[in-house]
Design an enzyme around this catalytic site. Structure first.
Site, short mmCIF file in Angstrom:
data_model
loop_
_atom_site.label_atom_id
_atom_site.label_comp_id
_atom_site.label_asym_id
_atom_site.label_seq_id
_atom_site.Cartn_x
_atom_site.Cartn_y
_atom_site.Cartn_z
CG ASP A 40 -1.18 -4.49 14.05
OD1 ASP A 40 -0.01 -4.06 14.16
OD2 ASP A 40 -1.70 -4.76 12.96
CG ASP B 57 0.17 -4.13 5.77
OD1 ASP B 57 -0.03 -4.56 6.92
OD2 ASP B 57 0.37 -2.92 5.52
CG ASN C 71 -1.60 1.34 1.42
OD1 ASN C 71 -2.47 1.70 0.64
ND2 ASN C 71 -1.17 2.11 2.42
NE ARG D 296 -0.99 -9.27 7.70
CZ ARG D 296 -0.83 -8.00 7.98
NH1 ARG D 296 0.06 -7.30 7.32
NH2 ARG D 296 -1.52 -7.42 8.91
CD GLU E 87 -4.12 -5.42 8.43
OE1 GLU E 87 -4.08 -5.04 9.60
OE2 GLU E 87 -3.42 -4.90 7.54
C1 NOJ Z 1 -1.13 -3.33 9.27
C2 NOJ Z 1 -0.03 -3.92 10.08
O1 NOJ Z 1 -0.53 -5.06 10.75
C3 NOJ Z 1 0.45 -2.84 11.02
O2 NOJ Z 1 1.36 -3.37 11.96
C4 NOJ Z 1 1.06 -1.74 10.21
O3 NOJ Z 1 1.42 -0.66 11.05
C5 NOJ Z 1 0.09 -1.21 9.15
N1 NOJ Z 1 -0.61 -2.27 8.46
C6 NOJ Z 1 0.81 -0.39 8.12
O4 NOJ Z 1 1.58 -1.22 7.28
#
Ligand code: NOJ
Length: 557
Positions: A316, A205, A107, A203, A248
């Site tokens: 997270d 992101d 992203n 995975r 995600e």
């Molecule tokens: C989701 C990740 O799990 C998180 O740790 C990260 O800060 C953000 N995406 C940005 O990449």
């Protein structure tokens, strides 16, 4: 059993284990874990029953977002090792029947990435249009900020560029513009590169952010961003039929469903079940599974060639953003009452054991749920031994502390000085002295051995991952019971959310003379009554898994 199909769709009953190489095992004494260290510990994972390793970002990085800020999508951070080390790791994993997937974070890049450095330096740079620029920030520039403690806008003015750039995450993570065909092609090349090295998928992101064409120079060049996700999937599976995309996507169910693609499932292979996870915590707080049951009933069935990814914790904060304010307040009160445990007003920077007062019965029940509910379970390193958090670390780093291998210095993670470690080791009741792999390997009653047993049973019970799941009605308000059926097989599981014992009468599939329900997690057999029901006793926070066995069945029980 349709053996060919089950082998091809390996991810449907995989056990995914997420780890950060940096905090796993340090072999060169610099305080940072390394790929060779992970390779040395691969048998711990094989013994646990892991079938798929998810490596958090291992790419070169200034490390301002724990590696999610990347400066080269094609390289390995030299502090962790080399491409050679990675290929050795993949080979060692394969030898143990384990696949390796990698985080794909496209992203955004780091603002230190050479593409961004070039882009900001000149409007003529070939990389200028790889990012999203504006002369003025739009009016809604403050809507949807992900890290409200650090950021006040999604747009940052860059002196050098003389324009604002879009960053949906931290300001040091400028968003790439996927409406630019060159960007799209480059991302595809990145995927091809890692597949060629032996990676079995990714995975992905921040998928909704990746597909968001917010502020793009030419949004029409990608009228439906999902087309791009379809292209990624098609490309990946042309190159490698077995590769998966585990995405995600933290959105309401209806919107998340769209990321699986059409009814054949042509976008993400798996999406994390963020809603079910949040409702599980609400149910745990209430000692009443009703909210989780509701989520299970509302959860859209994934396409045949897709699957939900289920989890208890990740790297997270424990996000509770999809609960109502009142529900979130209930979970905060139960599991994270101190301000210091809370983050961004929406989550908890805690691991599960301290939230449950390290109560073995409740911990065992939660993991039994994880492995029995439909979906592919994803573990975060250290969950297998019940690691806690270190609130002395900043923000989300509280749950990213070094793996606890032994009761010795630094939990056996590293020989470096404590001050030089990639993260500070947990202190207090859940410190390595009390919680470590070595001690739990030798203790038959440990959480580690419980999770090993759950994984073994889960892997040999295709009904759970491949079958149809029915939540069962019964007389107790504190018990979640469900029946899983697949190709004539039937397994019933029951979980008691309360600290009182409970009795339930459950309808199994099958009745008749000599039909029995055999316990899978403990010794014991229950007769199935003539009306096709079994009566089960559940201890406080107890869990039972039972297989229905007819005379003449040839199960290995
Ligand atoms: C989701 C990740 O799990 C998180 O740790 C990260 O800060 C953000 N995406 C940005 O990449």
């Amino acid at each position: 059993m349709r053996l060919t199909e089950t082998a091809d769709s390996w991810w449907k009953n995989a056990v995914v284990y997420c780890l950060d190489i940096e905090t796993y095992f340090d072999t060169d004494g610099d305080g940072r874990g390394d790929i060779r260290g992970l390779s040395q510990r691969i048998d711990h994972l094989a013994e646990l029953g892991v079938t798929c390793l998810w490596l958090m970002p291992f790419y070169p990085t200034p490390d301002r977002d724990d590696g999610y800020d990347i400066t080269d999508f094609y390289d390995v951070d030299p502090r962790l090792g080399t491409h050679g080390d990675l290929v050795e790791l993949i080979t060692l994993a394969q030898d143990r029947g384990m696949r390796v997937i990698a985080d794909l974070v496209v992203n955004h890049t780091s603002d230190q990435h050479p593409w961004f450095q070039s882009a900001r330096a000149s409007r003529e740079s070939p990389y200028r249009d790889w990012y999203v620029w504006r002369d003025q920030p739009p009016e809604d520039a403050t809507e949807g900020i992900v890290f409200p403690d650090q950021e006040t806008s999604l747009w940052q003015y860059d002196e050098q560029a003389g324009q604002y750039y879009l960053h949906q995450f931290y300001k040091h993570q400028p968003d790439l513009d996927i409406t630019n065909p060159e960007v799209r092609e480059e991302i595809i090349r990145v995927i091809g590169f890692w597949l060629q090295l032996g990676i079995s998928g990714f995975r992905v992101d921040a998928v909704p952010f990746l597909l968001d064409t917010l502020g793009a120079a030419d949004p029409d060049s990608l009228a439906d961003p999902h087309d791009y996700l379809r292209d990624l999937r098609a490309f990946m599976n042309r190159r490698s039929g077995q590769a998966v995309l585990l995405g995600e996507v933290n959105l309401p169910y209806k919107e998340t469903r769209e990321f699986f693609g059409d009814e054949d499932g042509d976008e993400l292979t798996m999406c994390f079940d963020f809603i079910g996870m949040q409702k599980m915590y609400l149910s745990l707080a209430r000692q009443d599974p009703a909210e989780l049951v509701k989520a299970l009933r509302e959860r859209p069935a994934p396409p045949e060639e897709a699957q939900w990814g289920t989890f208890v914790r990740n790297h997270d904060e424990l996000t509770l953003d999809k609960l109502t304010d009142d529900e979130r307040a209930e979970v905060f009160a139960a599991f994270g009452p101190d301000k210091d445990m809370q983050l961004y007003d929406r989550g908890l920077r805690r691991r599960l054991p301290p939230m449950l007062d390290n109560d073995p019965a409740r911990l065992r029940m939660v993991y039994s749920l994880l492995f029995s509910l439909p979906g592919t379970p994803v573990l975060f390193y250290g969950e297998e031994i019940g690691m806690g958090e270190n609130l002395a670390m900043e923000g989300r780093n509280a749950v990213r502390t070094p793996m606890q291998w032994t009761d010795s210095v630094n939990g056996g993670f590293s020989t470096a000085d404590a001050a030089d470690l990639a993260g500070q080791v947990v202190t207090g009741d859940l410190s390595p002295e009390h919680v470590n792999v070595v001690a739990q390997r030798r203790d038959p009653d440990s959480l580690l051995n419980w999770i090993k047993l759950l994984i073994q049973r889960y892997r040999e019970t295709p009904e759970l991952s491949w079958g149809d799941c029915t939540v069962l009605e019964h007389e107790s308000a504190t018990v979640l019971a469900h029946r899983s059926e697949y190709e004539g097989g039937c397994v019933v599981t029951a979980h008691n959310f309360a600290s009182d014992s409970a009795t339930v009468t459950l309808a199994v599939a099958g009745s008749g003379v000599g039909v029995r329900a055999v316990d899978l997690l403990q010794p014991g057999t229950t007769e199935v009554a003539e009306d096709g029901t079994v009566q089960l006793e559940l201890e406080p926070h107890g869990s039972r898994w039972l297989r229905v066995v007819h005379p003449g069945d040839r199960y290995l029980l």
